[in-house]
Design an enzyme around this catalytic site. Structure first.
Site, short mmCIF file in Angstrom:
data_model
loop_
_atom_site.label_atom_id
_atom_site.label_comp_id
_atom_site.label_asym_id
_atom_site.label_seq_id
_atom_site.Cartn_x
_atom_site.Cartn_y
_atom_site.Cartn_z
N ASP A 164 2.01 5.15 -0.43
CA ASP A 164 1.63 6.33 -0.03
C ASP A 164 1.49 7.31 -1.18
O ASP A 164 1.86 7.12 -2.28
CB ASP A 164 2.48 7.14 1.01
CG ASP A 164 2.58 6.44 2.50
OD1 ASP A 164 1.48 5.76 2.73
OD2 ASP A 164 3.59 6.44 3.10
N ARG B 296 1.02 -1.18 0.11
CA ARG B 296 -0.03 0.01 0.18
C ARG B 296 1.07 1.08 -0.04
O ARG B 296 1.29 1.70 1.13
CB ARG B 296 -0.80 0.12 1.11
CG ARG B 296 -1.86 -1.18 1.07
CD ARG B 296 -2.91 -1.17 2.51
NE ARG B 296 -3.71 -2.09 2.49
CZ ARG B 296 -4.95 -2.28 3.46
NH1 ARG B 296 -4.56 -1.46 4.55
NH2 ARG B 296 -5.42 -3.59 3.40
N ARG C 193 11.28 5.55 3.65
CA ARG C 193 11.64 7.10 3.61
C ARG C 193 12.28 7.51 4.75
O ARG C 193 13.22 8.18 4.74
CB ARG C 193 10.25 7.74 3.30
CG ARG C 193 9.47 7.46 2.10
CD ARG C 193 8.20 7.94 2.04
NE ARG C 193 8.19 9.34 2.27
CZ ARG C 193 7.00 10.20 2.28
NH1 ARG C 193 5.68 9.25 2.20
NH2 ARG C 193 6.86 11.37 2.63
#
Length: 251
Positions: free
Chosen positions: A52, A50, A198
């Site tokens: 972002d 999933r 990230r």
């Protein structure tokens, strides 16, 4: 009920991420709408990951069920026809076993992150890289990346809104390489925490800029504030998902 496995390529710049909700167009909603226009069926498209808002995919695996057993090529071509003008493309399609699950059967996920390391601003790669104009020390970043490999408590690298039951993850690979003006960060693991990639990249970049972060100490502190910044979504790519029985999935 036939189950189809597809691989998708998408530019996440103007999408809210994979998951469908009321905030705007998502990868899931765009693909489901194309399927509905093709065959009139409402189906749930389930992905291996999933992503972002703003995150891209080179090859995202997903699956869905249809009432009719269409030819693979027919599904691919028809869905792509209704995706024209959208930042999503179906790369391939195949019938799979009814118990195949793109998320739960996935044994490893691969991500890469691209930093453009030059003084000149970004033009051609806008929304597809993180522009860092200051010189980065690639060797230092690679040395720190190696410390991320293995089984650790990644609390310091998870988002506050992460819903994973445990912060314990096993990172299989973590590499930092340079290709001209671009610096490529690559990671693989069975699964990742929300924003883990990230946050790892943000920390490594700060190390590359000279900040004296110590990965072992970051792990030990077990708090988000101990690690570096959250790298922008624009430079992140879901590369691919792998499955233990890839050769046995076809009916």
């Amino acid at each position: 009920m036939p189950r189809f496995k597809i691989n998708l390529e998408y530019d996440g710049t103007n999408l809210i991420g994979w998951q469908e909700n009321q905030d705007g167009p998502s990868v899931q909603s765009v693909v489901q709408d194309a399927i509905y226009k093709f065959c009139g069926e409402k189906t749930d498209v389930v992905s291996a990951g999933r992503t972002d808002a703003g995150v891209h995919a080179i090859c995202m695996t997903a699956h869905f069920d249809l009432d009719k057993d269409w030819e693979n090529d027919t599904v691919m071509r028809a869905v792509n026809f209704y995706l024209v003008g959208k930042p999503v493309s179906v790369l391939d399609c195949e019938r799979v076993a009814d118990d195949f699950h793109s998320r739960f059967n996935c044994v490893k996920r691969y991500y890469k992150y691209v930093v453009l390391n030059r003084s000149a601003p970004v033009v051609l790669d806008k929304n597809r890289v993180w522009w860092v104009p200051q010189k980065l020390d690639v060797e230092k970043m690679q040395q720190s990346a190696e410390k991320l490999i293995g089984k650790h408590d990644f609390t310091s690298f998870r988002a506050a809104q992460c819903q994973a039951k445990s912060p314990i993850k096993t990172l299989d690979t973590a590499t930092v390489t340079q290709d001209g003006e671009k610096i490529i960060f690559e990671f693989s693991a069975r699964s990742f925490l929300h924003h883990q990639v990230r946050n790892m990249v943000g920390t490594l970049v700060e190390i590359g800029l000279g900040k004296p972060y110590d990965i072992d100490e970051i792990f030990a502190q077990k708090k988000r504030g101990a690690a570096g910044v959250n790298a922008p979504a624009s430079g992140l790519y879901f590369v691919r998902a792998s499955y233990a029985t890839d050769g046995d999935l076809k009916k």
